[in-house]
Each structure stands twice: as structure tokens, then as C-alpha cells.
Design a protein around this motif. Structure first.
Motif, PDB file in Angstrom:
ATOM      1  N   GLY A 141       0.793  -1.215   0.000  1.00 34.73           N
ATOM      2  CA  GLY A 141       0.000   0.000   0.000  1.00 34.73           C
ATOM      3  C   GLY A 141       0.828   1.269   0.000  1.00 34.73           C
ATOM      4  O   GLY A 141       2.061   1.240  -0.103  1.00 34.73           O
ATOM      5  N   SER A 142       0.122   2.381   0.102  1.00 39.37           N
ATOM      6  CA  SER A 142       0.773   3.689   0.164  1.00 39.37           C
ATOM      7  C   SER A 142      -0.138   4.626   0.933  1.00 39.37           C
ATOM      8  O   SER A 142      -1.337   4.377   1.100  1.00 39.37           O
ATOM      9  N   GLY A 143       0.454   5.712   1.411  1.00 43.92           N
ATOM     10  CA  GLY A 143      -0.322   6.668   2.181  1.00 43.92           C
ATOM     11  C   GLY A 143       0.611   7.618   2.888  1.00 43.92           C
ATOM     12  O   GLY A 143       1.745   7.818   2.448  1.00 43.92           O
ATOM     13  N   TYR A 144       0.126   8.194   3.968  1.00 45.64           N
ATOM     14  CA  TYR A 144       1.024   9.034   4.763  1.00 45.64           C
ATOM     15  C   TYR A 144       0.699   8.876   6.238  1.00 45.64           C
ATOM     16  O   TYR A 144      -0.383   8.399   6.605  1.00 45.64           O
ATOM     17  N   SER A 145       1.666   9.252   7.063  1.00 45.84           N
ATOM     18  CA  SER A 145       1.450   9.251   8.507  1.00 45.84           C
ATOM     19  C   SER A 145       1.836  10.617   9.030  1.00 45.84           C
ATOM     20  O   SER A 145       2.758  11.253   8.514  1.00 45.84           O
ATOM     21  N   MET A 146       1.108  11.079  10.022  1.00 55.61           N
ATOM     22  CA  MET A 146       1.449  12.314  10.724  1.00 55.61           C
ATOM     23  C   MET A 146       2.160  11.899  12.009  1.00 55.61           C
ATOM     24  O   MET A 146       1.631  11.102  12.787  1.00 55.61           O
ATOM     25  N   ILE A 147       3.352  12.412  12.214  1.00 56.69           N
ATOM     26  CA  ILE A 147       4.128  12.068  13.413  1.00 56.69           C
ATOM     27  C   ILE A 147       4.577  13.357  14.071  1.00 56.69           C
ATOM     28  O   ILE A 147       5.365  14.115  13.484  1.00 56.69           O
ATOM     29  N   GLY A 148       4.043  13.627  15.240  1.00 56.23           N
ATOM     30  CA  GLY A 148       4.391  14.863  15.938  1.00 56.23           C
ATOM     31  C   GLY A 148       4.131  16.089  15.070  1.00 56.23           C
ATOM     32  O   GLY A 148       4.930  17.025  15.088  1.00 56.23           O
ATOM     33  N   PHE A 162       4.635  12.415   6.702  1.00 57.59           N
ATOM     34  CA  PHE A 162       5.569  11.523   6.012  1.00 57.59           C
ATOM     35  C   PHE A 162       4.789  10.662   5.027  1.00 57.59           C
ATOM     36  O   PHE A 162       3.966   9.849   5.437  1.00 57.59           O
ATOM     37  N   ASP A 163       5.056  10.874   3.731  1.00 56.72           N
ATOM     38  CA  ASP A 163       4.395  10.084   2.693  1.00 56.72           C
ATOM     39  C   ASP A 163       5.189   8.804   2.471  1.00 56.72           C
ATOM     40  O   ASP A 163       6.402   8.858   2.331  1.00 56.72           O
ATOM     41  N   TRP A 164       4.470   7.679   2.429  1.00 54.17           N
ATOM     42  CA  TRP A 164       5.181   6.408   2.315  1.00 54.17           C
ATOM     43  C   TRP A 164       4.598   5.497   1.246  1.00 54.17           C
ATOM     44  O   TRP A 164       3.423   5.607   0.884  1.00 54.17           O
ATOM     45  N   THR A 190       2.686  12.064  18.824  1.00 51.59           N
ATOM     46  CA  THR A 190       1.357  11.659  18.373  1.00 51.59           C
ATOM     47  C   THR A 190       1.424  11.171  16.925  1.00 51.59           C
ATOM     48  O   THR A 190       2.013  11.824  16.072  1.00 51.59           O
ATOM     49  N   VAL A 191       0.811  10.017  16.705  1.00 52.19           N
ATOM     50  CA  VAL A 191       0.867   9.377  15.377  1.00 52.19           C
ATOM     51  C   VAL A 191      -0.543   9.134  14.846  1.00 52.19           C
ATOM     52  O   VAL A 191      -1.419   8.667  15.581  1.00 52.19           O
ATOM     53  N   THR A 192      -0.739   9.469  13.574  1.00 51.90           N
ATOM     54  CA  THR A 192      -1.941   9.008  12.861  1.00 51.90           C
ATOM     55  C   THR A 192      -1.508   8.464  11.500  1.00 51.90           C
ATOM     56  O   THR A 192      -0.541   8.948  10.921  1.00 51.90           O
ATOM     57  N   HIS A 193      -2.237   7.458  11.014  1.00 52.91           N
ATOM     58  CA  HIS A 193      -1.934   6.864   9.711  1.00 52.91           C
ATOM     59  C   HIS A 193      -3.079   7.147   8.736  1.00 52.91           C
ATOM     60  O   HIS A 193      -4.253   7.087   9.116  1.00 52.91           O
TER      61      HIS A 193
END
Ligand code: GTQ
Length: 351
Positions: A290-297, A301-303, A316-319
Motif C-alpha cells: 500500500g501507500s499513504g502518509y502518517s502524521m508524526i508529531g 511523512f508520505d510512504w 502523536t501518530v496518525t496513519h
């Protein structure tokens, strides 16, 4: 004195501090909130390494040094907040290892525990305590502390995996021991698949006596973990923070597969937006699908598949997967749980 405020430095106090410094003494009240902070204060920073950038660099190293000369041909993923430390988080090490066709990374053992998460290539082996396991992408492989291990690649393709080790933990305890086996490869004394047959079918040999704290299974094949996630998916029971998240366990006692490192695999459906979550275990993630992004602090970050990204303790993390995604992750959670200091928090307001 308070937990948040450092007392003022008067000329008289300054003279006193200078005087005792020469005697290997330090006033606690000047450093209290650095030593005992209200919340985790870490040098670890969130970061993402792009596999598309890493792979050519690793292959370039393949032309510069053999696995044998290097002992292990690995590019360490170093946290930008901790340069030259060999750390991806404060307590853990991670790197990308390359074994080229025909190569052997020679047998050795050390008190550090290792995990491998296979990224590229198919069919190279790692041998642990006399048994070889063939590795496929997404397989999670462990090397228990003080176990002999060597890696070899009899296929026609380069093999790349991510290593995760507890090197900083062993450094902290000054408990590192290592030794070479004395030959490139250890003798093969057990057939491939033996440990999975004995310990990986929800059964144990009737008189099994554990030998150490690590799981007797040393390869958790991706086909099995993926199948579990696929079956669970149809139940449509999503954890708001984690989607569907499983932890790799030692079948003997249900503890983490390794004594110092916890590992997880999770499935997030397309378009899912996870609820904010933070925990005291800084975590290394690698998307398998898959692909997506995460918010970290607060940073985005797009992955894509095979990237590696790290979330510091208490950030704090969200995916936000764009397509259905599977994330592998590891952290020192099991250590913290054994010490009774692990904390986690589900946050209702995004931050
Ligand atoms: O494969 O045994 O990334 O000993 C670092 C140290 C891998 C290994 C690393 C090691 C290994």
C-alpha cells in the motif's frame, strides 16, 4: 525548587557550582527537570527513509565490499537527531542488509537480539541454531541472543532485508559479547521448516522446555500473517487507532517473540484515518503493501512499500493509507512492559 523551574544562578551559587564540579559532584536542583522530565524528552526525531533512494545506495555498497569482508553489509538507518550513534531510536538499531547471489555473511553470535524483515528478493536463507529458513518478502525472522547465525544467498537475485537489533540496550547495560563461529557457515543439523512445524501450528512438543526467552519459531512467514489479516478484515472490526493490529508472539508463553523487542503487523483499509495515538515506545514502521502518509508529531511523512519511518516516544501518530495497506513495526515495548513503565494514550483531539 520545583519540577519545572530551575533555580536562579547567583554569583555565590556559581562559585559553589564551579568548586564542586572539580570534585565530580553536581547539584541536582540545576538538572532535575532534565533527569526527571514531566514527559519523555527524546533526541529521537521522526524521519522517513525512502526505499527507492536506499536500494541503489545499498547495491552500490555491494560493488565496494563483500558480505564476508564487511561481516554484515548493512547501511545503518541513523536517526537525524542522534548522528553517529548507530541508533534509529534511543533504544534500538535498524539497518538495511544486502546479501548478493553466491555470498555468505559468516556465522557469528552475539548477546544482541536481531530481527529481520524481508524487503526484496526471495529464497535466500538465514541459519539459526542449525536450521536454515528461506526468506520471502514480508517474512519476520528472529535471531535470539547468543544464537549462531549466518546468512546466504543461493538465488540469482540480491536479497535485502531490514535488520532490527537491541544494540543500544546492550550498550546501556555494557553487556555486549560477540564471537565468530570460525567457519563461514554453521553445519545444518535440522531440516528447513522444522521449527515452524514443531512450534508454529498452535501446538508444542509435549515435553517442550524453553531454552531462553526468545520464541522457538524463528521465521513467521508473511503468507500466514497476511492470511490472518485478510480473514479478520471481513469482520469489519477496526480499532480506531490501529485498524487491525497483531503482535508476533512466542507460542510458549504469549510474550513477545523476542525478549527485548516487540514486533507487530497491521492492516489499514483504503481511506482509513486512524485516531491519534501516542506511546512511550518509539516505533520503527515499514509498509509492506500500500501507500499513504502518517502524521508524526505534526509532521507529514508520505510512504510507499518498503520505506522505513520512525516515530519517537510520545509523539502523536496518525496513519492515512490511500490504498489498503499493511504496516510492519517494531519497538522496545516488551522491555518497557516487563519493567512496568510502558504508557500509551489514545487522544481524541488531533495534535
Ligand atoms: O545479521 O548478524 O544489521 O550482527 C548488525 C549486526 C546485522 C547480523 C546487523 C549483526 C547483524
Amino acid at each position: 525548587m520545583s519540577i519545572t523551574e530551575t533555580p536562579e544562578v547567583t554569583p555565590e551559587r556559581a562559585r559553589y557550582y564551579d568548586k564542586i564540579q572539580g570534585q565530580n559532584l553536581s547539584p541536582l536542583w540545576m538538572v532535575f527537570n532534565r533527569l526527571i522530565s514531566r514527559e519523555p524528552r527524546s533526541d529521537c526525531r521522526p524521519h522517513l527513509w525512502s526505499y527507492a533512494e536506499l536500494k541503489p545506495l545499498l547495491l552500490e555498497a555491494g560493488g565496494l565490499i563483500t558480505a564476508k569482508e564487511a561481516e554484515r553489509r548493512v547501511l545503518i538507518l541513523e536517526n537525524p537527531g542522534m548522528p553517529d550513534s548507530g541508533r534509529i531510536t534511543t533504544s534500538l538499531y535498524a539497518g538495511l542488509q544486502l546479501v548478493l547471489p553466491g555470498e555468505v555473511a559468516p556465522a557469528h553470535r552475539h548477546t544482541q537480539t536481531a530481527l529481520r524483515f524481508v524487503m526484496d528478493g526471495n529464497g535466500a536463507y538465514t541459519a539459526v541454531n542449525g536450521e536454515r529458513t528461506l526468506m520471502a518478502p514480508g517474512d519476520f525472522v528472529i535471531t535470539p541472543p547468543w544464537a549462531w547465525h549466518d546468512h546466504g544467498n543461493d538465488t540469482a537475485e540480491p536479497m535485502i532485508w531490514m535488520d532490527g537489533l537491541d544494540i543500544p540496550i546492550l550498550q546501556f547495560f555494557d553487556a555486549s559479547f560477540a564471537e565468530p563461529y570460525g567457519a563461514d557457515e554453521q553445519p545444518v543439523t535440522r531440516q528447513t521448516g522444522d521449527s515452524l512445524a514443531r512450534y508454529g501450528a498452535n501446538m508444542l512438543p509435549v515435553d517442550h522446555a524453553p531454552d531462553g526467552l526468545a520464541s522457538p519459531i524463528f521465521n513467521y512467514p508473511y503468507v500466514l500473517s497476511r492470511e490472518a489479516l485478510e480473514k479478520m478484515k471481513s469482520q469489519q472490526e477496526w480499532d480506531p487507532c490501529h485498524g487491525l493490529k497483531l503482535r508476533y508472539v512466542n507460542p510458549v508463553d504469549g510474550a513477545a517473540a523476542m525478549p527485548t523487542i516487540s514486533a507487530f503487523i497491521q492492516l489499514l483499509p483504503a481511506g482509513f484515518a486512524s485516531a491519534p495515538y501516542r506511546s512511550t515506545d518509539a516505533t520503527v514502521f515499514s509498509p509492506v503493501e500500500g501507500s499513504g502518509y502518517s502524521m508524526i508529531g505534526g509532521e507529514r511523512f508520505d510512504w510507499v512499500e518498503r520505506d522505513v519511518f520512525v516515530a519517537p516516544s510520545w509523539a502523536t501518530v496518525t496513519h492515512h493509507p490511500e490504498s489498503e495497506s499493511v504496516l510492519f513495526s517494531f519497538s522496545d515495548r516488551t522491555c518497557q512492559q516487563k519493567l512496568g513503565i510502558f504508557r500509551e494514550q489514545r487522544l481524541t483531539d488531533p495534535s
